[in-house]
Design an enzyme around this catalytic site. Structure first.
Site, mmCIF file in Angstrom:
data_model
loop_
_atom_site.group_PDB
_atom_site.id
_atom_site.type_symbol
_atom_site.label_atom_id
_atom_site.label_comp_id
_atom_site.label_asym_id
_atom_site.label_seq_id
_atom_site.Cartn_x
_atom_site.Cartn_y
_atom_site.Cartn_z
ATOM 1 C CB SER A 1 -0.926 0.020 1.226
ATOM 2 O OG SER A 1 -0.174 -0.072 2.422
ATOM 3 C CG ASP B 1 -4.505 5.353 7.061
ATOM 4 O OD1 ASP B 1 -3.351 5.125 7.482
ATOM 5 O OD2 ASP B 1 -4.925 4.875 5.974
ATOM 6 C CG HIS C 1 -1.360 3.758 4.723
ATOM 7 N ND1 HIS C 1 -2.582 3.236 5.084
ATOM 8 C CD2 HIS C 1 -0.691 2.757 4.099
ATOM 9 C CE1 HIS C 1 -2.659 1.969 4.689
ATOM 10 N NE2 HIS C 1 -1.522 1.655 4.094
#
Length: 380
Positions: free
Chosen positions: A59, A354, A357
């Site tokens: 990610s 978040d 991340h």
């Protein structure tokens, strides 16, 4: 076995996600990049030295491939992408650009590295680089099964398909030359520990110590790099792990008091340090063995730069380092960070977007520390 269970009982995936946020530390992480060297030069040694930026991993470098997969590991909705130029979510797990986007700009190719699975990509976009990365992936074959995302070997298959598409346009010889001049970025490994080893019992039953699991992962890293080399990769950047114990979600799930005081969990940071030592040794060995054949393989330390931000946040204009900008900042990630979530007014004051991340500002700082390594890769 994991794949069969999830396909047969898709609700198990939701249970795994809930376990990740209710029991043991579970998270995903940040970009694997950067030697902590002071260099803020804004332009590369040679703007024509790189033909493309080609990206593999999780990610931290997925700009939206998961948009095209049947997975809940997505971020193609607000507030993700809030601070991008067009303020539209793309599938990046961030408020803005990723480190690989800054890299593509640095070498003079483009401002954003697109996802390979986007069916609307032009040949020009393909030529200058794409990302094959998939949020939730890792080196361990079990890791991507948890979220039904792209394993790194599937990402490699897509890269081979990518080469064929280039060959059909510019010919085989020109494609080989193009690939040789590209920069390959690999950012993975955190999910193998947080989503897999520390969460699911399967690997812990086989690899009863972290050191044995590290060795297992290193074999997969080595195989993946050898496969990339065989496909023409010559300039390769491989990131180590960040201080995983400093992720807001990990702190929340592993602190006696989830809210105050908050600080890094050393168990996870120690695991990252041990893994990074092995990875660095592996890459040094490969570079030494392949240097005479044109290899430029670089290990990039994320651990140091991230810890520098944590130790001196005010020096970098940060006010919050142990919780994210989205929601409470303690657990929200992917669908838990959504259009109904509260979002901080200024993400530049936050280290994390978040609970897992980083913000665009953090990615930008990490990229700044990467300049000396890029100049090594790009030198004539």
């Amino acid at each position: 076995m994991v794949d069969y269970l999830i396909n047969k009982h898709p609700q198990l995936l939701v249970i795994v996600i809930l376990l990740i946020f209710v029991e043991n530390p579970k998270t995903i992480w940040f970009i694997s990049q950067a030697q902590a060297l002071n260099n803020s030069n804004g332009s590369p040694t040679n703007t024509t030295a790189a033909s493309a930026v080609l990206v593999f991993g999780d990610s931290t470098v997925d700009p939206g491939n998961n948009n095209y997969l049947p997975t809940i590991f997505k971020s193609n909705f607000l507030p993700y992408g809030r601070d991008l130029a067009n303020k539209k979510p793309t599938g990046r797990f961030c408020n803005g650009r990723l480190t690989t986007d800054f890299l593509a700009s640095y070498v003079g190719l483009k401002d954003y590295v697109p996802p390979y699975l986007d069916p609307s990509l032009s040949m020009e976009e393909l030529m200058t680089g794409v990302s094959f990365a998939s949020a939730g992936s890792g080196y361990d074959p079990i890791t991507p099964q948890v979220g039904n995302v792209l394993p790194v070997l599937k990402q490699l298959e897509y890269f081979k398909e990518y080469k064929k598409r280039l060959e059909s346009s510019i010919g085989k010889q020109e494609t080989e030359h193009h690939i040789n001049k590209a920069i390959f970025v690999i950012s993975a490994g955190t999910n193998d520990f947080i989503v897999n080893y520390f969460t699911l019992p399967i690997r812990r039953k086989i690899y009863t110590t972290l050191s044995s699991y590290d060795i297992f992962l290193m074999e997969h890293v080595k195989t993946f790099l050898q496969d990339l080399w065989g496909e023409g990769a010559r300039r390769i950047v491989v990131g180590g792990l960040p201080p995983m114990g400093c992720l807001p979600g990990v702190i929340t799930l592993n602190s006696p008091n989830e809210f105050q005081p908050r600080g890094c969990i050393d168990k996870y940071n120690s695991a990252a340090r041990d893994y990074n030592k092995l990875l660095q040794n592996q890459l040094v060995s490969m570079q030494s063995g392949l240097a005479n054949f044109g290899a430029r393989i670089a290990y990039v330390d994320l651990y140091g730069p991230v810890m520098e931000l944590i130790r001196e946040p005010t020096k970098f204009g940060l006010k919050e380092i142990f919780k994210g900008c989205c929601g409470t900042g303690y657990l929200e990630v992917t669908f838990l960070c959504n259009p109904l979530s509260y979002v901080c007014p200024d993400a530049n004051k936050y280290m994390f977007w978040d609970s897992i991340h980083p913000t665009e500002k953090t990615y930008s700082y990490v990229f700044d520390t990467l300049h000396p390594i890029l100049d090594f890769l790009l030198k004539p």
